[in-house]
Each structure stands twice: as C-alpha cells, then as structure tokens.
Design a protein around this motif. Structure first.
Motif, PDB file in Angstrom:
ATOM      1  N   SER A  79     -10.337   7.498  -7.110  1.00  0.00           N
ATOM      2  CA  SER A  79      -9.412   6.417  -7.486  1.00  0.00           C
ATOM      3  C   SER A  79      -8.884   5.688  -6.265  1.00  0.00           C
ATOM      4  O   SER A  79      -8.800   4.452  -6.251  1.00  0.00           O
ATOM      5  CB  SER A  79      -8.236   6.974  -8.293  1.00  0.00           C
ATOM      6  OG  SER A  79      -8.676   7.485  -9.512  1.00  0.00           O
TER       7      SER A  79
ATOM      8  N   ARG B 114      -9.516   1.731  -5.332  1.00  0.00           N
ATOM      9  CA  ARG B 114      -8.427   0.768  -5.081  1.00  0.00           C
ATOM     10  C   ARG B 114      -8.605   0.082  -3.729  1.00  0.00           C
ATOM     11  O   ARG B 114      -8.472  -1.143  -3.610  1.00  0.00           O
ATOM     12  CB  ARG B 114      -7.059   1.460  -5.126  1.00  0.00           C
ATOM     13  CG  ARG B 114      -6.556   1.783  -6.484  1.00  0.00           C
ATOM     14  CD  ARG B 114      -5.077   2.188  -6.488  1.00  0.00           C
ATOM     15  NE  ARG B 114      -4.709   3.184  -5.498  1.00  0.00           N
ATOM     16  CZ  ARG B 114      -4.805   4.505  -5.659  1.00  0.00           C
ATOM     17  NH1 ARG B 114      -5.278   5.000  -6.791  1.00  0.00           N
ATOM     18  NH2 ARG B 114      -4.426   5.335  -4.709  1.00  0.00           N
TER      19      ARG B 114
ATOM     20  N   THR C  34       0.822  -1.195   0.000  1.00  0.00           N
ATOM     21  CA  THR C  34       0.000   0.000   0.000  1.00  0.00           C
ATOM     22  C   THR C  34       0.862   1.253   0.000  1.00  0.00           C
ATOM     23  O   THR C  34       1.938   1.279   0.586  1.00  0.00           O
ATOM     24  CB  THR C  34      -0.919   0.023   1.247  1.00  0.00           C
ATOM     25  OG1 THR C  34      -0.114  -0.124   2.413  1.00  0.00           O
ATOM     26  CG2 THR C  34      -1.976  -1.057   1.197  1.00  0.00           C
TER      27      THR C  34
ATOM     28  N   SER D 147      -9.525  -3.832  -2.988  1.00  0.00           N
ATOM     29  CA  SER D 147      -8.619  -4.639  -2.174  1.00  0.00           C
ATOM     30  C   SER D 147      -9.309  -5.206  -0.940  1.00  0.00           C
ATOM     31  O   SER D 147      -8.699  -5.965  -0.180  1.00  0.00           O
ATOM     32  CB  SER D 147      -7.416  -3.796  -1.730  1.00  0.00           C
ATOM     33  OG  SER D 147      -6.682  -3.360  -2.842  1.00  0.00           O
TER      34      SER D 147
ATOM     35  N   GLU E  43      -2.510   5.626   0.848  1.00  0.00           N
ATOM     36  CA  GLU E  43      -3.462   4.578   1.227  1.00  0.00           C
ATOM     37  C   GLU E  43      -3.356   4.259   2.715  1.00  0.00           C
ATOM     38  O   GLU E  43      -4.366   4.122   3.400  1.00  0.00           O
ATOM     39  CB  GLU E  43      -3.227   3.320   0.386  1.00  0.00           C
ATOM     40  CG  GLU E  43      -3.593   3.499  -1.072  1.00  0.00           C
ATOM     41  CD  GLU E  43      -3.086   2.382  -1.972  1.00  0.00           C
ATOM     42  OE1 GLU E  43      -3.651   2.226  -3.059  1.00  0.00           O
ATOM     43  OE2 GLU E  43      -2.128   1.677  -1.587  1.00  0.00           O
TER      44      GLU E  43
END
Length: 159
Positions: A75, A79, A36, A83, A40
C-alpha cells in the motif's frame, strides 16, 4: 582552572521530552494538512540514503527497515508510486523480485520537512567535537526499541 558546565541529566531528559513533543505536534500538523506521513517520509529518506550509497533496495528490505507488513508495504509503495515519488523496476538478477527507486519528482528533505533549513542552520553552528557527541546520542536514541513496563516495574521489549 575553569570547569566546563555540565548539563544535569534532568535538564537533558527534559530537552529530549520537549523535542519528542515538538516532533509529535509537527506530525499531527502534517497529517491534518494531508502531507506525506512519517512512514512515507522515512521510506523516502531510506531510499535517498541507499541511492547515495549506490545500493539497490527491494520492497522487502524497505519493509523490514520500516517494520511494516508486506500488505502495508504494498500500500505504501502504491501511494508513493501514484504520487510520482518512486518507481518499481525489475531486478535484473531475480525475475521474482523488483527494486524500488526514487524518481526525479521525489521530494528532498526540504520539501517534506518545513524545519529542515532551520535544523541545518542549528547543526552548522555546533562545534565539531560537540556535533560528534550529539550525533552519537541521537543515533543511540533513535535505535531504542519500544518497551512496556509491567506492574511489577520490570521492562519487557515489545515487537
């Protein structure tokens, strides 16, 4: 009467620089390994803190905290949702809004930071009075905003 040794400012500045370099080196290693990103991880940390306080978090609040644009936020959420780290749920009081919340699969600090256990051990060994001073220093350090120095030596804040 014994005097407590005082760490010279130059030594403290050097230690801060070494920590910044080590953090940058660790970040490059993580990026190369496909883990990550720093953004993140900060998003997950922020959501963990909001959850611990019992406060819902909107994508807008998270984006403002991270200092990223709406498209970048979308975005990032896509993501992290793909995940399995978070989910978006409808805001019960505003149909146009949603909340972002962690899933049970969201990693904790130890999963996203290989040094977390070592850092926790170092922190536990610090006397309470010193820990309070260090905590204040680190919070103030983290709150600094990027600046640029002009050719005349004046400092201007950047956005």
């Amino acid at each position: 009467m014994s005097e407590t040794p005082v760490v010279p400012v130059a030594a403290l500045l050097d230690a801060v620089d070494r920590c910044r370099y080590a953090a940058a080196r660790l970040e490059r290693t993580r990026a190369a390994a496909g883990h990550t990103s720093i953004t993140e991880r900060e998003a997950l940390r922020y959501l963990r803190a909001a959850s611990a306080r019992g406060e819902p978090c909107t994508p807008k609040q998270l984006g403002e905290h991270l200092g990223i644009t709406t498209p970048s936020m979308t975005s990032l959420l896509d993501r992290l949702e793909a995940s399995g780290f978070l989910t978006r749920v409808p805001n019960p009081t505003d149909r146009r809004s949603s909340y972002v919340q962690l899933t049970l699969a969201a990693p904790d600090r130890d999963d996203t930071d290989p040094l977390a256990a070592h850092i926790a051990a170092l922190c536990a060994a610090i006397p309470l009075a010193d820990a309070e001073i260090i905590t204040r220093f680190l919070i103030d350090l983290a709150a600094l905003h990027p600046t640029t120095t002009t050719r005349t030596g004046t400092v201007q804040e950047t956005q």
